[in-house]
Design a protein around this motif. Structure first.
Motif, PDB file in Angstrom:
ATOM      1  N   GLY A 172       0.846  -1.183   0.000  1.00  0.00           N
ATOM      2  CA  GLY A 172       0.000   0.000   0.000  1.00  0.00           C
ATOM      3  C   GLY A 172       0.885   1.238   0.000  1.00  0.00           C
ATOM      4  N   LYS A 173       0.287   2.403   0.095  1.00  0.00           N
ATOM      5  CA  LYS A 173       1.069   3.637   0.091  1.00  0.00           C
ATOM      6  C   LYS A 173       1.970   3.700   1.316  1.00  0.00           C
ATOM      7  CE  LYS A 173      -2.100   6.411  -2.676  1.00  0.00           C
ATOM      8  NZ  LYS A 173      -2.921   7.648  -2.740  1.00  0.00           N
ATOM      9  N   ILE A 174       3.188   4.190   1.111  1.00  0.00           N
ATOM     10  CA  ILE A 174       4.155   4.274   2.203  1.00  0.00           C
ATOM     11  C   ILE A 174       4.442   5.733   2.540  1.00  0.00           C
ATOM     12  CG2 ILE A 174       5.246   2.030   1.946  1.00  0.00           C
ATOM     13  CD1 ILE A 174       7.206   3.147   0.036  1.00  0.00           C
ATOM     14  N   PHE A 208      14.759  17.296  16.001  1.00  0.00           N
ATOM     15  CA  PHE A 208      14.218  17.742  14.720  1.00  0.00           C
ATOM     16  C   PHE A 208      13.581  16.571  13.960  1.00  0.00           C
ATOM     17  CE2 PHE A 208      18.220  20.055  15.647  1.00  0.00           C
ATOM     18  CZ  PHE A 208      17.680  21.297  15.953  1.00  0.00           C
ATOM     19  N   SER A 209      12.694  16.936  13.021  1.00  0.00           N
ATOM     20  CA  SER A 209      12.048  15.891  12.218  1.00  0.00           C
ATOM     21  C   SER A 209      11.671  16.436  10.847  1.00  0.00           C
ATOM     22  CB  SER A 209      10.794  15.362  12.921  1.00  0.00           C
ATOM     23  OG  SER A 209       9.761  16.328  12.908  1.00  0.00           O
ATOM     24  N   THR A 210      11.417  15.512   9.937  1.00  0.00           N
ATOM     25  CA  THR A 210      10.885  15.836   8.617  1.00  0.00           C
ATOM     26  C   THR A 210      10.202  14.580   8.091  1.00  0.00           C
ATOM     27  OG1 THR A 210      11.386  16.838   6.467  1.00  0.00           O
ATOM     28  CG2 THR A 210      12.925  15.176   7.272  1.00  0.00           C
ATOM     29  N   PHE A 211       9.637  14.637   6.899  1.00  0.00           N
ATOM     30  CA  PHE A 211       8.898  13.480   6.394  1.00  0.00           C
ATOM     31  C   PHE A 211       8.995  13.392   4.877  1.00  0.00           C
ATOM     32  CE2 PHE A 211       5.998  17.043   6.380  1.00  0.00           C
ATOM     33  CZ  PHE A 211       5.326  16.929   5.175  1.00  0.00           C
ATOM     34  N   ILE A 212       8.686  12.200   4.377  1.00  0.00           N
ATOM     35  CA  ILE A 212       8.511  11.986   2.937  1.00  0.00           C
ATOM     36  C   ILE A 212       7.075  11.519   2.742  1.00  0.00           C
ATOM     37  CG2 ILE A 212       9.249  10.730   0.880  1.00  0.00           C
ATOM     38  CD1 ILE A 212      11.945  10.278   2.147  1.00  0.00           C
ATOM     39  N   GLU A 213       6.292  12.282   2.012  1.00  0.00           N
ATOM     40  CA  GLU A 213       4.893  11.923   1.790  1.00  0.00           C
ATOM     41  C   GLU A 213       4.793  10.835   0.718  1.00  0.00           C
ATOM     42  OE1 GLU A 213       3.782  15.526  -1.302  1.00  0.00           O
ATOM     43  OE2 GLU A 213       3.555  15.829   0.859  1.00  0.00           O
ATOM     44  N   PRO A 214       3.655  10.115   0.665  1.00  0.00           N
ATOM     45  CA  PRO A 214       3.521   8.987  -0.277  1.00  0.00           C
ATOM     46  C   PRO A 214       3.802   9.342  -1.734  1.00  0.00           C
ATOM     47  CG  PRO A 214       1.751   8.929   1.336  1.00  0.00           C
ATOM     48  CD  PRO A 214       2.495  10.210   1.576  1.00  0.00           C
ATOM     49  N   SER A 215       3.408  10.547  -2.155  1.00  0.00           N
ATOM     50  CA  SER A 215       3.586  10.911  -3.569  1.00  0.00           C
ATOM     51  C   SER A 215       5.055  11.040  -3.961  1.00  0.00           C
ATOM     52  CB  SER A 215       2.853  12.221  -3.869  1.00  0.00           C
ATOM     53  OG  SER A 215       3.400  13.286  -3.106  1.00  0.00           O
ATOM     54  N   LYS A 216       5.950  11.173  -2.966  1.00  0.00           N
ATOM     55  CA  LYS A 216       7.378  11.327  -3.253  1.00  0.00           C
ATOM     56  C   LYS A 216       8.087   9.983  -3.417  1.00  0.00           C
ATOM     57  CE  LYS A 216       7.243  15.834  -2.920  1.00  0.00           C
ATOM     58  NZ  LYS A 216       7.421  16.706  -4.106  1.00  0.00           N
ATOM     59  N   PHE A 217       7.424   8.908  -3.022  1.00  0.00           N
ATOM     60  CA  PHE A 217       8.007   7.582  -3.219  1.00  0.00           C
ATOM     61  C   PHE A 217       7.669   7.102  -4.630  1.00  0.00           C
ATOM     62  CE2 PHE A 217       7.934   7.544   1.432  1.00  0.00           C
ATOM     63  CZ  PHE A 217       9.140   6.931   1.731  1.00  0.00           C
ATOM     64  N   GLN A 218       8.683   6.777  -5.397  1.00  0.00           N
ATOM     65  CA  GLN A 218       8.480   6.250  -6.745  1.00  0.00           C
ATOM     66  C   GLN A 218       9.289   4.971  -6.913  1.00  0.00           C
ATOM     67  OE1 GLN A 218       6.255   7.363  -8.878  1.00  0.00           O
ATOM     68  NE2 GLN A 218       5.685   9.064  -7.508  1.00  0.00           N
ATOM     69  N   PRO A 219       8.637   3.797  -6.981  1.00  0.00           N
ATOM     70  CA  PRO A 219       7.187   3.574  -6.935  1.00  0.00           C
ATOM     71  C   PRO A 219       6.612   3.843  -5.545  1.00  0.00           C
ATOM     72  CG  PRO A 219       8.338   1.486  -6.899  1.00  0.00           C
ATOM     73  CD  PRO A 219       9.385   2.528  -7.134  1.00  0.00           C
ATOM     74  N   SER A 220       5.296   4.070  -5.511  1.00  0.00           N
ATOM     75  CA  SER A 220       4.642   4.481  -4.268  1.00  0.00           C
ATOM     76  C   SER A 220       4.278   3.312  -3.361  1.00  0.00           C
ATOM     77  CB  SER A 220       3.375   5.276  -4.593  1.00  0.00           C
ATOM     78  OG  SER A 220       2.475   4.478  -5.346  1.00  0.00           O
ATOM     79  N   TYR A 274      15.511   3.440  -3.069  1.00  0.00           N
ATOM     80  CA  TYR A 274      15.035   4.824  -3.032  1.00  0.00           C
ATOM     81  C   TYR A 274      16.206   5.738  -2.676  1.00  0.00           C
ATOM     82  CZ  TYR A 274      10.260   2.963  -2.810  1.00  0.00           C
ATOM     83  OH  TYR A 274       9.089   2.302  -3.073  1.00  0.00           O
ATOM     84  N   THR A 275      16.114   6.985  -3.121  1.00  0.00           N
ATOM     85  CA  THR A 275      17.064   8.017  -2.701  1.00  0.00           C
ATOM     86  C   THR A 275      16.293   9.079  -1.938  1.00  0.00           C
ATOM     87  OG1 THR A 275      18.545   7.645  -4.575  1.00  0.00           O
ATOM     88  CG2 THR A 275      18.725   9.753  -3.437  1.00  0.00           C
ATOM     89  N   ALA A 276      16.668   9.272  -0.681  1.00  0.00           N
ATOM     90  CA  ALA A 276      16.024  10.288   0.147  1.00  0.00           C
ATOM     91  C   ALA A 276      16.649  11.644  -0.150  1.00  0.00           C
ATOM     92  CB  ALA A 276      16.187   9.940   1.619  1.00  0.00           C
ATOM     93  N   ASN A 277      15.800  12.654  -0.307  1.00  0.00           N
ATOM     94  CA  ASN A 277      16.238  14.035  -0.519  1.00  0.00           C
ATOM     95  C   ASN A 277      15.542  14.887   0.536  1.00  0.00           C
ATOM     96  OD1 ASN A 277      17.608  13.403  -3.150  1.00  0.00           O
ATOM     97  ND2 ASN A 277      15.498  12.947  -3.745  1.00  0.00           N
ATOM     98  N   LEU A 278      16.199  15.072   1.667  1.00  0.00           N
ATOM     99  CA  LEU A 278      15.561  15.682   2.827  1.00  0.00           C
ATOM    100  C   LEU A 278      16.088  17.090   3.063  1.00  0.00           C
ATOM    101  CD1 LEU A 278      15.835  12.601   5.225  1.00  0.00           C
ATOM    102  CD2 LEU A 278      13.959  13.175   3.671  1.00  0.00           C
ATOM    103  N   GLY A 279      15.170  18.036   3.189  1.00  0.00           N
ATOM    104  CA  GLY A 279      15.561  19.409   3.449  1.00  0.00           C
ATOM    105  C   GLY A 279      16.166  19.583   4.831  1.00  0.00           C
ATOM    106  N   VAL A 280      17.246  20.380   4.897  1.00  0.00           N
ATOM    107  CA  VAL A 280      17.891  20.709   6.173  1.00  0.00           C
ATOM    108  C   VAL A 280      18.197  22.204   6.185  1.00  0.00           C
ATOM    109  CG1 VAL A 280      18.886  18.416   6.481  1.00  0.00           C
ATOM    110  CG2 VAL A 280      20.199  20.173   5.265  1.00  0.00           C
ATOM    111  N   ASP A 281      18.517  22.698   7.360  1.00  0.00           N
ATOM    112  CA  ASP A 281      18.873  24.115   7.477  1.00  0.00           C
ATOM    113  C   ASP A 281      20.169  24.394   6.706  1.00  0.00           C
ATOM    114  OD1 ASP A 281      20.319  26.474   9.095  1.00  0.00           O
ATOM    115  OD2 ASP A 281      18.138  26.629   9.369  1.00  0.00           O
ATOM    116  N   GLU A 282      20.222  25.547   6.041  1.00  0.00           N
ATOM    117  CA  GLU A 282      21.379  25.869   5.203  1.00  0.00           C
ATOM    118  C   GLU A 282      22.658  26.050   6.003  1.00  0.00           C
ATOM    119  OE1 GLU A 282      20.554  29.485   3.180  1.00  0.00           O
ATOM    120  OE2 GLU A 282      20.087  30.607   5.007  1.00  0.00           O
ATOM    121  N   SER A 283      22.521  26.202   7.315  1.00  0.00           N
ATOM    122  CA  SER A 283      23.723  26.352   8.146  1.00  0.00           C
ATOM    123  C   SER A 283      24.471  25.035   8.313  1.00  0.00           C
ATOM    124  CB  SER A 283      23.347  26.902   9.529  1.00  0.00           C
ATOM    125  OG  SER A 283      22.516  25.986  10.228  1.00  0.00           O
TER     126      SER A 283
END
Length: 211
Positions: free
Chosen positions: A123-125, A148-160, A170-179
């Motif tokens: 199912g969707k992850i 701190f936390s962040t997430f990857i929503e189902p639409s970002k998983f390919q395949p879902s 999968y390759t995770a692309n997670l936003g972090v602070d620019e510092s």
């Protein structure tokens, strides 16, 4: 006198015969009544036995149906395992990662594998990531002990979703602070993956700067 005696004898014999016939009728009636009671009792016993056997069969069928449903349900459920690209479980691993700037600041990138060792589709992850040293954009509100936390929503998983018996890179692309400029400290990350019908799987791992 002889005639009268003969008549009396005939009358006595007739009465005796009638009495015997009445006794015979009574005996036949009694026998018929007893036989009817026996037949009725036997019918009740047979009916009870049949009813009991039918009830037992119904119970057995229901139990078998329940067991089959449970077996099919368990055998068709997904079961996800988080892996590194080296084929080992992600828990306790140190994963190569790299930082790169983007229009919102910076991102941390790393590759990982989701393996479905079950037979059902995932199912969707959906995934959440937590850390105290990787500067993810959101605070931790789930009481994991990380900052701190962040997430990857189902639409970002390919395949879902992940099919039963399949492994997906999968390759995770997670936003972090620019510092955040480096991964020299090999910071720890907790990932929690949600899938299926309320199922989840966790893994703690470290990231290091990819050379």
């Amino acid at each position: 006198m002889d005639t009268e005696s003969t008549q009396n004898t005939s009358q006595n014999e007739s009465k005796h015969m009638e009495t015997r016939i009445e006794d015979l009728k009574w005996g036949i009636g009694l026998f018929a009544g007893v036989l009817s009671l026996l037949v009725a009792g036997l019918s009740i016993m047979v009916g009870l036995n049949l009813s009991s056997e039918k009830s037992s069969l119904d119970t057995l069928k229901n139990e078998l149906r329940t067991e089959v449903r449970e077996y099919l349900g368990k055998s068709s459920k997904p079961n996800l395992v988080l892996m590194g690209v080296d084929g080992r479980e992600l828990q306790g691993e140190t994963v190569d990662a790299w930082l790169a700037p983007n229009e919102k600041g910076a991102q941390i990138h790393f590759s990982w594998v989701i393996k479905n060792v079950g037979k059902g589709r995932s199912g969707k992850i959906f995934a959440r990531f937590y850390s105290s040293n990787v500067l993810f954009p959101d605070p931790d509100v789930e009481g994991t002990g990380y900052k701190f936390s962040t997430f990857i929503e189902p639409s970002k998983f390919q395949p879902s979703e992940v099919f039963g018996g399949a492994s997906v890179l999968y390759t995770a692309n997670l936003g972090v602070d620019e510092s955040m400029q480096s991964l020299d400290s090999k910071p720890e990350i907790l990932v929690r993956l949600f899938y299926g019908d309320g199922q989840s799987v966790d893994a703690k791992f470290r990231v290091r700067q990819k050379k």
